[in-house]
Scaffold this motif. Structure first.
Motif, PDB file in Angstrom:
ATOM      1  N   GLN A  20       0.699  -1.201  -0.008  1.00  0.00           N
ATOM      2  CA  GLN A  20      -0.091   0.038   0.044  1.00  0.00           C
ATOM      3  C   GLN A  20       0.949   1.220  -0.053  1.00  0.00           C
ATOM      4  OE1 GLN A  20      -2.858  -0.354   3.095  1.00  0.00           O
ATOM      5  NE2 GLN A  20      -2.263  -2.656   3.032  1.00  0.00           N
ATOM      6  N   ALA A  21       2.152   0.973   0.457  1.00  0.00           N
ATOM      7  CA  ALA A  21       2.942   2.360   0.496  1.00  0.00           C
ATOM      8  C   ALA A  21       4.454   1.887  -0.054  1.00  0.00           C
ATOM      9  CB  ALA A  21       3.199   2.710   1.874  1.00  0.00           C
ATOM     10  N   LEU A  22       5.025   3.038  -0.825  1.00  0.00           N
ATOM     11  CA  LEU A  22       6.384   2.523  -1.440  1.00  0.00           C
ATOM     12  C   LEU A  22       7.154   3.797  -1.046  1.00  0.00           C
ATOM     13  CD1 LEU A  22       7.661   1.091  -3.680  1.00  0.00           C
ATOM     14  CD2 LEU A  22       6.397   2.388  -5.470  1.00  0.00           C
ATOM     15  N   VAL A  23       8.183   3.468  -0.358  1.00  0.00           N
ATOM     16  CA  VAL A  23       9.166   4.239  -0.102  1.00  0.00           C
ATOM     17  C   VAL A  23      10.303   4.397  -0.989  1.00  0.00           C
ATOM     18  CG1 VAL A  23      10.689   5.321   1.837  1.00  0.00           C
ATOM     19  CG2 VAL A  23       8.389   4.439   2.185  1.00  0.00           C
ATOM     20  N   VAL A  24      10.814   5.325  -2.076  1.00  0.00           N
ATOM     21  CA  VAL A  24      12.106   5.365  -2.677  1.00  0.00           C
ATOM     22  C   VAL A  24      13.013   6.244  -2.136  1.00  0.00           C
ATOM     23  CG1 VAL A  24      12.475   5.391  -5.110  1.00  0.00           C
ATOM     24  CG2 VAL A  24      10.153   4.901  -4.535  1.00  0.00           C
ATOM     25  N   ILE A  36       4.442  -2.248   3.200  1.00  0.00           N
ATOM     26  CA  ILE A  36       5.320  -1.351   2.936  1.00  0.00           C
ATOM     27  C   ILE A  36       6.705  -1.976   2.139  1.00  0.00           C
ATOM     28  CG2 ILE A  36       6.617   0.567   3.667  1.00  0.00           C
ATOM     29  CD1 ILE A  36       5.023   0.487   6.291  1.00  0.00           C
ATOM     30  N   VAL A  37       6.663  -1.209   0.929  1.00  0.00           N
ATOM     31  CA  VAL A  37       8.015  -1.571   0.156  1.00  0.00           C
ATOM     32  C   VAL A  37       8.895  -0.338   0.155  1.00  0.00           C
ATOM     33  CG1 VAL A  37       9.002  -2.488  -1.968  1.00  0.00           C
ATOM     34  CG2 VAL A  37       6.841  -3.370  -1.141  1.00  0.00           C
ATOM     35  N   VAL A  38      10.242  -0.769   0.772  1.00  0.00           N
ATOM     36  CA  VAL A  38      11.065   0.540   0.793  1.00  0.00           C
ATOM     37  C   VAL A  38      12.290   0.014  -0.447  1.00  0.00           C
ATOM     38  CG1 VAL A  38      12.765   1.597   1.989  1.00  0.00           C
ATOM     39  CG2 VAL A  38      10.844   0.814   3.166  1.00  0.00           C
ATOM     40  N   ALA A  39      12.415   0.763  -1.416  1.00  0.00           N
ATOM     41  CA  ALA A  39      13.206   0.432  -2.671  1.00  0.00           C
ATOM     42  C   ALA A  39      14.144   1.330  -3.019  1.00  0.00           C
ATOM     43  CB  ALA A  39      12.084   0.136  -3.893  1.00  0.00           C
TER      44      ALA A  39
END
Ligand code: ADP
Ligand code: MG
Length: 212
Positions: A73-77, A125-128
């Motif tokens: 639901q959330a992407l941190v780039v 949450i995906v941190v990429a």
């Protein structure tokens, strides 16, 4: 001076900040968190390194995400593998009292197969880093349909490092993005342009600017 409670955060997040020994929010946290908790507004936060920007976006994400839904639901780039790991580490601390909340990191220079496996376990949450994320998008190994929040952390660094096209590709491939949150230490033209092109009337907050 404010408190984390006064900012409107979920009690389990207050518990986590207490456990970490965070006594009062930093200025960027105090300004960002009440806006971000609404979930709807685009946001640009400018503050120097070491001012607590990670918590400024991570606490609102953890407050807003639906823990019973096991998809991203959330992407941190962010620009580097090291930063990915730091952010995930900090999110792990903040989510300690929210059972069922999951976060994973995807970055280059490590097995993509293992990262795909982690994604399949079901994370909110995906941190990429940009490059690896695009690789996963192209392999259709990550589901971006339910990404409601996109955070661009250290946006100035990412654009300096030549990730402009990648960032734009990512923003173009998150069709159900409700809000975008951009954090940066500085606001060069390239950052301004990305914000103009992809954000709608962002709330802009600058802290710690020296009066020189
Ligand atoms: P930035 O991203 O702005 O460079 P970080 O989010 O990495 O800064 O935070 C820097 C350090 O400050 C981290 O060790 C973090 O755990 C700590 N920190 C953040 N917010 C607080 C707070 N409200 N009280 C105490 N320490 C904090
Ligand atoms: Mg940071």
């Amino acid at each position: 001076m404010s408190t984390f409670e006064a900012l409107g955060l979920d009690a389990r997040l207050i518990q986590a900040t207490d456990a970490l020994g965070f006594e009062t929010p930093t200025p960027i946290q105090e300004k960002a968190i009440p806006v971000l908790l609404g979930g709807q507004k685009d946001f640009v936060g400018l503050a120097q390194t070491g001012t607590g920007k990670t918590a400024a976006f991570s606490l609102p994400l953890l407050h807003l995400l639906e823990v019973e839904k096991r998809y991203p639901q959330a992407l941190v780039v962010c620009p580097t593998r090291e930063l990915c790991l730091q952010i995930v580490n900090e999110i792990e601390q903040f989510k300690k009292f929210i059972p069922g909340m999951h976060v994973t990191a995807v970055y280059g220079g490590a097995s993509i197969g293992l990262q795909i496996k982690d994604l399949r376990k079901g994370v909110q949450i995906v941190v990429a880093t940009p490059g690896r994320l695009i690789d996963l998008i192209e392999r259709k190994a990550i589901d971006l349909q339910n990404i409601h929040y996109v955070v661009l952390d250290e946006a100035d660094e990412m654009l300096n490092m030549g990730f402009r096209d990648d960032i734009e590709f990512i923003l173009q491939n998150t069709p159900n993005r409700q809000s975008s949150w951009l954090f940066s230490a500085t606001m060069p033209d390239a950052v301004r342009q990305v914000s103009k092109r992809y954000m709608k009337e962002p709330v802009e907050v600058t802290v710690g600017k020296k009066n020189t």
